[in-house]
Design an enzyme around this catalytic site. Structure first.
Site, PDB file in Angstrom:
ATOM      1  N   GLU A  95       0.901   6.902  -6.599  1.00  0.00           N
ATOM      2  CA  GLU A  95      -0.188   7.891  -6.647  1.00  0.00           C
ATOM      3  C   GLU A  95       0.352   9.319  -6.548  1.00  0.00           C
ATOM      4  O   GLU A  95      -0.066  10.206  -7.298  1.00  0.00           O
ATOM      5  CB  GLU A  95      -1.141   7.578  -5.485  1.00  0.00           C
ATOM      6  CG  GLU A  95      -2.256   8.540  -5.235  1.00  0.00           C
ATOM      7  CD  GLU A  95      -2.900   8.236  -3.858  1.00  0.00           C
ATOM      8  OE1 GLU A  95      -3.313   7.085  -3.633  1.00  0.00           O
ATOM      9  OE2 GLU A  95      -2.940   9.146  -3.003  1.00  0.00           O
ATOM     10  N   LYS A 109       0.838  -1.211   0.000  1.00  0.00           N
ATOM     11  CA  LYS A 109       0.000   0.000   0.000  1.00  0.00           C
ATOM     12  C   LYS A 109       0.873   1.262   0.000  1.00  0.00           C
ATOM     13  O   LYS A 109       0.538   2.267  -0.648  1.00  0.00           O
ATOM     14  CB  LYS A 109      -0.918   0.000   1.227  1.00  0.00           C
ATOM     15  CG  LYS A 109      -1.806   1.242   1.360  1.00  0.00           C
ATOM     16  CD  LYS A 109      -2.704   1.440   0.153  1.00  0.00           C
ATOM     17  CE  LYS A 109      -3.869   2.373   0.381  1.00  0.00           C
ATOM     18  NZ  LYS A 109      -3.620   3.612   1.039  1.00  0.00           N
TER      19      LYS A 109
END
Lengths: 303, 303, 303, 303
Positions: free
Chosen positions: B182, B175
């Site tokens: 991102e 993650k």
């Protein structure tokens, strides 16, 4: 509905296919006779020509000529030839990845001859035939209006995936930054997957992770779809060289950021990483190595 | 099929909804009584509790407890409390954006007490209730097997959008890099749109361009979908401050790149741009200003 | 005026020389018997010992012990040994390139035993014997006062080139950023000279340019002096590998920038360039290569 | 030994002083009458002229004319005027911070008129009068030979601090990269001192540290000398704006790196930091802020 397509390579060939399947009659030329005849065999609405002058002579007026050639010398030669063949009222659409300032110049030169001009940025790559092409094009309104029906066929849908961006040059300007963003996104993924792969203690399955991320994650994207496809087949990439070319638009995006005075650290980092992958950082690194030796007595790695 | 959800904020609340609508009975706690009762009213399969000990006492064993709390002090306190309340065979799933080394530590500490542990990275933001959450989770196989049915409800599909990544810590590691990517993608778009907007001579319609790019372009992505939504409503963003917070995972991605020795210029550039947006570069810039004055006599901008 | 020097390598050996020539009696130990006896032959004020316990037993109290060892495991082992050998009131000076948080920890552990501690950043490399060492050291005031006479001998002048920076840890913190700046300066020069060298049409004499810049230019600096020396002998660097190691302080500077939230794009770029020089960017570049192939059909370079 | 100096600003004025004190007769012009008369009063070997044509008429042939004007429009106008006033065999030396391609063009245009040309990069800033100027100049050998005696006066020593770099354009190319390196070094120092200042727990005395580093450290340099001077007077810089202009050469260095395909991450980072200091990153940051809100519901900072 007639259109010439000059240049039938990976992009131009498929665009000719999509146009002819969409109802246009495509007058096509490529330097490769094989390429030309291949398309003529495949597509009912495609007419192959052995030379550009023959093609232009056959094309009904007012003519619409799409140039789909490598930017630079080949493209410039095509513009020069067109100036001798076309007539006032004809339209040239340049779909190359051209520098927007060149497109502004082309537009001005052609306007002086009353030839219309549209500069079209085309995205979608080898998938465009199937999915449609994303199109951003500049030019005067009357020129754009003539181009529009063809854009609707090429685009993924008649009412989406295309836009008239503004005056001549604005289409290629927009495409330039599309590719600048693309460079940044690609590098972001490359860094992330490299760090997933490098974490030996977790022995992560990067193929499974890329596939998982395709669904509902914040980074889901078409580039991720392609990465997932790639990694499904090979996660090690052991037979590849770490060697990445770059084409003009990544470079032009960085040049433009400097001209505009807008920071573009991600675009420049992505570009420089590619330069370094090709050994272009070697002299700098050798000099660093010598500096470390000179002040600290650190060992130097020699050939 | 019972599960506790501790923390019912923007993420935890919607995850509780999706779990209860998907057939699980959710035992929920939040520090806000309003939040608890709101969910109890909305969802038939949701049971609200006024304290964590009451909730744990009511939850059938072997228990499954999902912690959805801010990482750091609050999360650490919850782990400490759980160690006093849970029994061997119970399972804690930590869905926070936790540093993976903390999750490795939690896993080891709980394993010593025969409590199972899963660290779950959760992506999808406020859209997860509707679209499902992308889930990447680490932990021992038996722990992962207990977690799996809940993951299938939370995910966008029972067979996609979730993956068991490996040992404890690997979920949050994955993650972390998802978010590092991102950051890079967001910055790439931000640079590109800033340069589109700054090119005054073309007066580009950035809303139209973002919408166009959503279809068949190489940069199409969920982030672009969100940008198009934003720009549809306001292209100037005049009432916003140029002030961007960052949370842990962007930072941790850069720290990890340094530990691994893997270049991450895009991730670090994206992070530093956010730091600078908050004025954290001011002293450096003031010193540059003084240096220019000192060697070149260049004027200094004073308050 | 007695001092122990533990570790007589490139740095410690020359520091022992400078101290003994400056009037201190140096009690020296190194794992290499040759190194020890070499120094004993060279320097009248230098006493070699075959083991650390013997050395400590011989050293008059209150003792001053300078550790000049590689940071990490070797250094930690030496601290552990010292705790068993030293007495309250003794002083340890750690001159290693240690992480400042480790030095804060060492300071606290030793304080609990009433042993004084100074963490000393030492710059000057192999030139320090001749030019003096630049010294920045942290520690309690009474510890710093004991260290000061030795610093005055090591420094380039009794009243310059040294400073007591503050509490324990602050010396190594200051040295860390000294080296972070050094990384950035080195990379700036490397980029500039690489671009001078790459401009084939001008066939520039980089040796002459570097020598010229040494006089009155804005970039004149000791690093430039070293570059000029290097290029005087060889401008092509053809027999070197483009392979640059990095040591802890460049990395720690970047980690600290992330912790502080201060942008450090130059320091991180300099560090990442070194990572890439060692092939650590290869997986990322291979993945980029595959992405270009996947969307654009671009050729991939294979081994 | 006669020379014209056109432009008597911060650079040109002091260069005229150094030339006249060094034995040359300086024929000077500036748009400011005060500036001209001031110099005429100060320097015995300086002759002021009220217009450029009068000056050129008075200057013995073959003439040597040094242009020390801002690059761009003013400089171009001066070249145009010179073409109407000078005769074959005369020499123009352009000392502006000009883009090297412009200097190549000037050289070619003047060569066609048999006017000689030297492009001179000049470093040293406001300290040049006292310390001498560092000079790197391009041009044909016969032109360089005429310029040389003047360079020897301007330089810090007759035999150092100046070099004939090669053909026309190479002087400004070399100066461009000198400044590119300067940008990188300045940013490296700025980052380091910002991180020293931000570490509140150590309360470091950055003035003392900068002074210490001047002696025997690896980062010792003229820029550090200037920093130490600045910080001696003010460590907080509280009354300054964090606003840093940039001039052409930092930009041109980045453009050149892209043209050459040589990574220049430090130079570009330094340039982009200055852009951002002037608010040029604001739109990008606002868009990031909106993206965070759109996917995660994170609060947006509004004006």
């Amino acid at each position: 509905m007639n259109i010439a397509m000059i240049g039938l390579g990976k992009m131009g060939g498929n665009m000719a296919r999509r146009l002819s399947r969409g109802g246009a009659t495509v007058f096509g030329f490529d330097v490769s006779a094989d390429t030309r005849s291949q398309l003529a065999q495949e597509e009912a609405n495609f007419k192959a020509f052995a030379s550009v002058p023959e093609l232009i002579a056959a094309l009904p007026t007012p003519r619409v000529v799409w140039l789909m050639l490598p930017s630079g010398a080949i493209s410039e030669a095509a513009f020069d030839e067109m100036k001798t063949l076309l007539a006032p009222g004809d339209l040239i659409i340049d779909g190359a990845n051209a520098m927007y300032k060149d497109s502004q110049r082309h537009g001005a030169e052609l306007a002086a001859m009353n030839i219309k001009f549209v500069d079209a940025g085309v995205s979608g790559g080898v998938w465009g035939l199937q999915n449609g092409y994303c199109l951003m094009f500049g030019g005067e309104k009357d020129a754009a209006a003539i181009a529009e029906p063809f854009m609707k066929i090429l685009a993924p849908g008649a009412d989406r995936g295309w836009t008239h961006t503004g005056p001549a040059g604005s289409g290629h300007y927009t495409k330039m930054l599309h590719n600048g963003i693309e460079y940044g996104m690609m590098q972001a993924f490359a860094e992330g997957f490299a760090m997933l792969k490098a974490k030996e203690e977790f022995d992560l399955d990067v193929a499974a992770i890329s596939e998982t991320w395709r669904h509902s994650s914040v980074v889901r994207s078409w580039l991720l779809d392609l990465i997932a496809d790639t990694l499904q087949q090979d996660t090690e990439l052991a037979d590849l060289n770490a060697f990445v070319p770059d084409s003009g638009e990544g470079r032009w995006s960085v040049l433009e950021s400097v001209e505009l005075g807008i920071p573009a650290p991600v675009m420049s980092s992505a570009l420089y990483a590619r330069f370094a992958s090709r050994g272009n950082d070697d002299y700098a690194m050798k000099l660093l190595s010598m500096m470390r030796n000179a002040f600290g007595g650190h060992a130097v790695s020699k050939k």
